[in-house]
Scaffold this motif. Structure first.
Motif, PDB file in Angstrom:
ATOM      1  N   ALA A   1       0.831  -1.189  -0.021  1.00 50.73           N
ATOM      2  CA  ALA A   1       0.040  -0.083   0.089  1.00 50.73           C
ATOM      3  C   ALA A   1       0.879   1.252  -0.205  1.00 50.73           C
ATOM      4  N   GLU A   2       1.893   1.143   0.697  1.00 53.29           N
ATOM      5  CA  GLU A   2       3.024   2.288   0.834  1.00 53.29           C
ATOM      6  C   GLU A   2       3.584   2.620  -0.547  1.00 53.29           C
ATOM      7  N   ALA A   3       3.972   1.555  -1.173  1.00 56.87           N
ATOM      8  CA  ALA A   3       4.463   1.619  -2.619  1.00 56.87           C
ATOM      9  C   ALA A   3       3.501   2.194  -3.494  1.00 56.87           C
ATOM     10  N   GLU A   4       2.316   1.738  -3.462  1.00 58.51           N
ATOM     11  CA  GLU A   4       1.181   2.330  -4.429  1.00 58.51           C
ATOM     12  C   GLU A   4       1.075   3.622  -4.008  1.00 58.51           C
ATOM     13  N   SER A   5       1.125   4.047  -3.103  1.00 57.06           N
ATOM     14  CA  SER A   5       0.993   5.544  -2.642  1.00 57.06           C
ATOM     15  C   SER A   5       2.233   6.462  -3.139  1.00 57.06           C
ATOM     16  N   PHE A   6       3.314   5.851  -2.967  1.00 59.04           N
ATOM     17  CA  PHE A   6       4.641   6.354  -3.522  1.00 59.04           C
ATOM     18  C   PHE A   6       4.424   6.524  -4.737  1.00 59.04           C
ATOM     19  N   TYR A   7       4.265   5.629  -5.613  1.00 59.43           N
ATOM     20  CA  TYR A   7       3.977   5.553  -7.200  1.00 59.43           C
ATOM     21  C   TYR A   7       2.586   5.882  -7.805  1.00 59.43           C
ATOM     22  N   GLU A   8       2.206   6.583  -7.079  1.00 57.74           N
ATOM     23  CA  GLU A   8       0.543   7.120  -7.297  1.00 57.74           C
ATOM     24  C   GLU A   8       0.324   7.559  -8.651  1.00 57.74           C
ATOM     25  N   VAL A   9       1.657   8.540  -8.914  1.00 58.24           N
ATOM     26  CA  VAL A   9       1.309   9.037 -10.319  1.00 58.24           C
ATOM     27  C   VAL A   9       1.455   7.939 -11.519  1.00 58.24           C
ATOM     28  N   HIS A  10       1.909   6.726 -11.375  1.00 59.13           N
ATOM     29  CA  HIS A  10       1.898   5.554 -12.482  1.00 59.13           C
ATOM     30  C   HIS A  10       0.784   4.642 -12.348  1.00 59.13           C
ATOM     31  N   ARG A  11      -0.156   4.996 -11.483  1.00 61.09           N
ATOM     32  CA  ARG A  11      -1.428   4.105 -11.425  1.00 61.09           C
ATOM     33  C   ARG A  11      -1.795   3.414 -12.413  1.00 61.09           C
ATOM     34  N   LYS A  12      -1.851   4.364 -13.542  1.00 66.73           N
ATOM     35  CA  LYS A  12      -2.880   3.784 -14.816  1.00 66.73           C
ATOM     36  C   LYS A  12      -1.700   2.974 -15.780  1.00 66.73           C
ATOM     37  N   LYS A  13      -0.559   3.062 -15.302  1.00 72.47           N
ATOM     38  CA  LYS A  13       0.397   2.432 -16.252  1.00 72.47           C
ATOM     39  C   LYS A  13       0.515   0.824 -16.461  1.00 72.47           C
ATOM     40  N   PRO A  14       0.666   0.438 -17.174  1.00 77.44           N
ATOM     41  CA  PRO A  14       0.497  -1.177 -17.389  1.00 77.44           C
ATOM     42  C   PRO A  14       1.482  -1.734 -16.139  1.00 77.44           C
ATOM     43  N   PHE A  15       2.433  -1.048 -16.021  1.00 75.40           N
ATOM     44  CA  PHE A  15       3.730  -1.757 -15.042  1.00 75.40           C
ATOM     45  C   PHE A  15       3.597  -1.339 -13.675  1.00 75.40           C
ATOM     46  N   TYR A  16       2.459  -0.764 -13.292  1.00 73.12           N
ATOM     47  CA  TYR A  16       2.175   0.018 -11.863  1.00 73.12           C
ATOM     48  C   TYR A  16       2.325  -1.249 -11.014  1.00 73.12           C
ATOM     49  N   LYS A  17       1.559  -2.677 -11.316  1.00 72.45           N
ATOM     50  CA  LYS A  17       1.344  -3.502 -10.373  1.00 72.45           C
ATOM     51  C   LYS A  17       2.743  -4.163  -9.885  1.00 72.45           C
ATOM     52  N   ASP A  18       3.339  -4.377 -11.068  1.00 78.69           N
ATOM     53  CA  ASP A  18       4.701  -5.010 -11.058  1.00 78.69           C
ATOM     54  C   ASP A  18       5.688  -4.163 -10.156  1.00 78.69           C
ATOM     55  N   LEU A  19       5.611  -2.909 -10.747  1.00 80.75           N
ATOM     56  CA  LEU A  19       6.681  -1.859  -9.803  1.00 80.75           C
ATOM     57  C   LEU A  19       6.263  -1.822  -8.317  1.00 80.75           C
ATOM     58  N   THR A  20       5.123  -1.748  -8.019  1.00 82.31           N
ATOM     59  CA  THR A  20       4.720  -1.711  -6.577  1.00 82.31           C
ATOM     60  C   THR A  20       4.980  -2.643  -5.865  1.00 82.31           C
ATOM     61  N   THR A  21       4.709  -4.052  -6.425  1.00 86.16           N
ATOM     62  CA  THR A  21       5.252  -5.444  -5.901  1.00 86.16           C
ATOM     63  C   THR A  21       6.662  -5.583  -5.596  1.00 86.16           C
ATOM     64  N   PHE A  22       7.401  -4.970  -6.693  1.00 84.53           N
ATOM     65  CA  PHE A  22       8.839  -5.014  -6.677  1.00 84.53           C
ATOM     66  C   PHE A  22       9.209  -3.944  -5.658  1.00 84.53           C
ATOM     67  N   LEU A  23       9.034  -2.713  -5.335  1.00 88.38           N
ATOM     68  CA  LEU A  23       9.211  -2.017  -4.359  1.00 88.38           C
ATOM     69  C   LEU A  23       9.144  -2.339  -2.935  1.00 88.38           C
ATOM     70  N   SER A  24       8.149  -3.020  -2.894  1.00 92.12           N
ATOM     71  CA  SER A  24       7.843  -3.700  -1.508  1.00 92.12           C
ATOM     72  C   SER A  24       8.147  -5.008  -1.021  1.00 92.12           C
ATOM     73  N   SER A  25       8.924  -5.517  -2.118  1.00 88.99           N
ATOM     74  CA  SER A  25       9.486  -6.953  -1.975  1.00 88.99           C
ATOM     75  C   SER A  25      10.546  -7.035  -1.059  1.00 88.99           C
ATOM     76  N   GLY A  26      11.181  -6.161  -0.811  1.00 96.67           N
ATOM     77  CA  GLY A  26      12.588  -6.343   0.365  1.00 96.67           C
ATOM     78  C   GLY A  26      12.847  -5.012   1.019  1.00 96.67           C
ATOM     79  N   PRO A  27      13.967  -5.009   1.626  1.00 94.79           N
ATOM     80  CA  PRO A  27      14.213  -3.695   2.109  1.00 94.79           C
ATOM     81  C   PRO A  27      15.020  -2.654   1.027  1.00 94.79           C
ATOM     82  N   ILE A  28      14.758  -1.598   1.215  1.00 98.47           N
ATOM     83  CA  ILE A  28      15.261  -0.420   0.778  1.00 98.47           C
ATOM     84  C   ILE A  28      15.884   0.611   1.355  1.00 98.47           C
ATOM     85  N   LEU A  29      16.772   1.374   0.920  1.00 97.28           N
ATOM     86  CA  LEU A  29      17.303   2.533   1.390  1.00 97.28           C
ATOM     87  C   LEU A  29      16.776   3.809   1.018  1.00 97.28           C
TER      88      LEU A  29
END
Ligand code: GDP
Length: 153
Positions: free
Chosen positions: A43-71
């Motif tokens: 949900a946080e990744a979806e909110s951060f990348y809200e601008v891309h919500r309608k893009k075809p890669f949105y689901k994969d992008l947000t799943t990836f960003l929330s898949s493990g630790p980030i800095l």
């Protein structure tokens, strides 16, 4: 002086490239004025990348960003937004210039190692998404005039 948000994405953290990337920022003259390691929710990744919500890669992008630790980092310096994006290289690592972070360390457009703000307004919003003002240790002397720069509005 300008501030920008940088994210070292899960692929680069997994590959033990944190130090490599941080040293590129410092060697280029960008000051690291805030940093934290997080594992954000979908949900946080979806909110951060809200601008891309309608893009075809949105689901994969947000799943990836929330898949493990980030800095998450705040970088400060002259033209920090453009300089960070130059160090990052093109979004698609295959099209990135030699010597850039994405060319050297990323494997695909989906797993491209780093994020960097793309404009002053987005930098402000993205920094505020992850950091409270008292978590940012600016090297700049305190500004005195309202409106004297991007952070004194
Ligand atoms: P950035 O500022 O270079 O990170 O690029 P954007 O803000 O436009 O896109 C955010 C992220 O979405 C990128 O870093 C890529 O991981 C992903 N992305 C952007 N465009 C595409 C695309 O055309 N296809 C895929 N699969 N992912 C994309």
């Amino acid at each position: 002086m300008e501030q920008t948000l940088s994210i070292i994405k899960p692929d680069a953290v997994e590959k033990d490239q944190i130090g490599n990337i941080l040293s590129r920022f410092e060697k280029a003259g960008l000051k690291i004025v805030a940093v934290k390691m997080l594992h954000i929710s979908k949900a946080e990744a979806e909110s951060f990348y809200e601008v891309h919500r309608k893009k075809p890669f949105y689901k994969d992008l947000t799943t990836f960003l929330s898949s493990g630790p980030i800095l998450v980092l705040v970088l400060e310096g002259k033209d920090a937004i453009a300089l960070n994006r130059k160090l990052m290289g093109a979004t698609d690592p295959a099209k990135a210039e030699a010597g850039t972070i994405r060319k050297d360390l990323a494997e695909s457009i989906d797993r491209n190692a780093v994020h960097g703000s793309d404009a002053p307004e987005t930098a402000k919003q993205e920094i505020a998404f992850f950091f409270q003002p008292d978590e940012i240790f600016s090297k700049e002397p305190p500004h005195r005039k309202k409106g004297c720069c991007c952070c004194c509005s």
